[in-house]
Scaffold this active site. Sequence first.
Site, PDB file in Angstrom:
ATOM      1  N   SER A 691       8.033  -0.506  -4.528  1.00  0.00           N
ATOM      2  CA  SER A 691       7.160   0.597  -4.676  1.00  0.00           C
ATOM      3  C   SER A 691       7.053   1.580  -3.326  1.00  0.00           C
ATOM      4  O   SER A 691       6.294   2.364  -3.514  1.00  0.00           O
ATOM      5  CB  SER A 691       5.869   0.106  -5.123  1.00  0.00           C
ATOM      6  OG  SER A 691       5.024  -0.630  -4.045  1.00  0.00           O
ATOM      7  N   LYS A 734      -4.287  -0.786  -4.220  1.00  0.00           N
ATOM      8  CA  LYS A 734      -3.712  -0.020  -3.099  1.00  0.00           C
ATOM      9  C   LYS A 734      -4.527   1.265  -3.013  1.00  0.00           C
ATOM     10  O   LYS A 734      -4.736   1.419  -1.747  1.00  0.00           O
ATOM     11  CB  LYS A 734      -2.149   0.446  -3.956  1.00  0.00           C
ATOM     12  CG  LYS A 734      -1.109  -0.629  -3.995  1.00  0.00           C
ATOM     13  CD  LYS A 734       0.079  -0.255  -4.582  1.00  0.00           C
ATOM     14  CE  LYS A 734       1.036  -1.177  -4.649  1.00  0.00           C
ATOM     15  NZ  LYS A 734       2.395  -0.609  -5.426  1.00  0.00           N
TER      16      LYS A 734
END
Length: 817
Positions: A691, A734
């Site tokens: 990511s 996140k």
Amino acid sequence: MPTENVTLPKNVPVCPVRGSVIYPTMVQHIDASRALSIGAIEAAMAGEKVILIVSQRDKDVDDPKGSDLYDVGTACNVLRVRKNPDGTVQMLVSAVARVKATGYTRDEFLRADIAPLEAGGDKTVELQALTRELKEKFEVIVAGGKLNAESVQTINGKDDVGEMADHIAFNLDFKLEDKQALLEAANVTARIRKLLTLLDTEQEVQAVQAKIRAQVKEEIDKNQREYYLREQMKVIQKELQGGEDGEEADEAEAFRSKIEALGLKPEIKKEVDRELNRLSRMHPDAAEASVIRTYLTWITELPWNVRSEDRLEVEDAAQVLDDDHYGLDKVKDRVLEFLAVRRLRKERAERGELSAEEVNKGPILVFTGPPGVGKTSIAQSIAKALGRKYVRIALGGARDESDIRGHRRTYIGAMPGRLLQGIRSAGTKNPVILLDEVDKLGSSYQGDPSAALLEVLDPAQNQHFTDHYLGVPFDLSEVMFIATANYPEQIPAALMDRMEVIEFNSYIEQEKLEIAKRYLLPRQLTANGLKANQIAFTDAALEKLISHYTREAGVRNLEREIGTVARKVARRIATGEVKRVKITDKELERYLGQSRHNPETENKEDMVGVSTGMFYTPVGGDILFVETSIMPGKGLVLTGQLGDVMKESARAALTYAKSNAERFHIDKSRLDDSEIHVHVPAGAIPKEGPSAGGAMATSLISALAGIPARHDVAMTGEMTLTGRYLPIGGLKEKVLGARRAGIKHIIMPKANEADLRDIPLHLRSSMRFHPCETVDEVLDVALVGGLKALETPRDGSALVTPPPTPKRRAARRSASA
């Protein structure tokens, strides 16, 4: 050692021994207690350390003369002598050679003149035949169990047949006269002939012993059989006489009455009755009787038809779950859905529309998530809400299939598997069973426990689950199984397919604060003997405790730290220093020391080549920085302990920059004649994941184009060479980490928009999210001035633009807005 190679003194001290003979090449301990022997040993040690070991003709003579000893003995080297506290002496000798005593003299001890025995020649063919015969007879003796394994190994290791014969004679229980005759036979052929004669006699003795053992066993079996018949006759006579008043039923009858009360199915009862009949015909003290007795005890103690009544009031169950746990809305909803379905099924069954089996079948749930988020404790609350018994089975590290299926009754110490053990302890056949840490099952040569669970966790099969110990099926279909796992990817696919997955996410700081105030703090006050009015935590103190002293997805360490503070306060109160304490955020350092964790914070200003990424770990999310520097040279350098996937993301970002260099007005020489160094700080920490593509591309293109990246923007997402922006996982964690670091803008893949629903509303309203489908859209948000600034021609000075001042940065941001 051959006699002709040994040099011996002519006159040596003599140590008489009783009842034993020592042969050459042997190393032996000899205990001496008589003054005669001790004097000889001391003389040998003072001289050439050679002594004659010779046997007495009559072992009862305490003070032997030369005439009381055999003429042939063994010359030995004295290796070691040790005096014992009781006055005796222990001597370690190495036997050297057969010798003949030509004359004995007596003073304080015996001495003898010695001469080696002459062995004479051996006929090779005859010796070979005798050697083969000796080995065959020795194998027969060994098969009879006369020698221990160590002695057999020593004898078989002898290459010299003479030595082998000596060692066989020493280890077998021959008479002293026979052993002495073998010692006096210096000729190997003659010695083996004598030994073969003795071995023949030994074989005959063994055969007679075996015959005696068989006769004794037969007699015991006969007596046992007669005992059974006599006992049966007593029972028959008692029945004919009508029994005696007040006499209690025997053990078999007690088992029989318990089994009748269980209401077993016919096929199960048939097997149990067979074992019960065997017990009734068996002697109570027989070993097999104890095994059957234990088996029948297990059968009678299992709850074959005992159930706890489910509490199906959805509102009451919701209250129980809310009282025990804060948050976990998805889990609570799933439990309440189960209760609602169960209630409707029961109502239909009462109307005759469903069978009892369909009503009682329970789901198989698996709770997945990081440690400390409440997976195990919520299972207890589910059992409490349902009104069922609760059983926890810890499977972490289990490597034996018998943990699940049990041992077969043929093994010593056999017992059922842990499932049936748990059901017996619960006392009902429909408990809530928690299979804890199912992702940490192992496998070994003893089987694979996860494979054994396939039948247990399959609703179509577990009603016929057969434990190896019981040997009959036990219905597990009414059990509500709940499994827990930290890493669901480690659960075998076939096992995962049988379970319904419910994910437990990390707690956000607000949730941890509420949990601390509602559950952890009261529990720790009670554990440390404090009253509620003796200690008080401010919200600011708890928030600092959460963010600066713990770093976890759950709340276990948070509870430990609260407990640490409570103990220190308890000490101050107990010593009379204070009566009550208020813990503020500034007071925490007094009790816990310096902060252990300092979360990353956003950059203070926009910088060229520095972008902000986001990452996820099982203990929560956080931000990281990707830095790119352009220097003279060639090639791409990657540092910061990057994994293979992150390295590939950096290469993909560079390829994307090269393929769009003309559009982004990046000088071709800057690409071809520069060393591009990409670094992710915290270099000692390994980093991996799919990511970081967006952050890598932003940092690299910012450095190549000389356009600063915005410091208040964090991004997550993977990119392709063609510029597509792909979805990722762990968005909630996140975002929480980015929010803690002060980030206001989040760049995310458009495919992850649905995940925004998992983020609390108050966080969504305080941050701005930018769903992107392409890298161009990412750059438009992440760079100062956006895509327009990137696609606008720049002079060479723009390529080395220093970090902007706050005034210039504000101007650029307003332009990009």
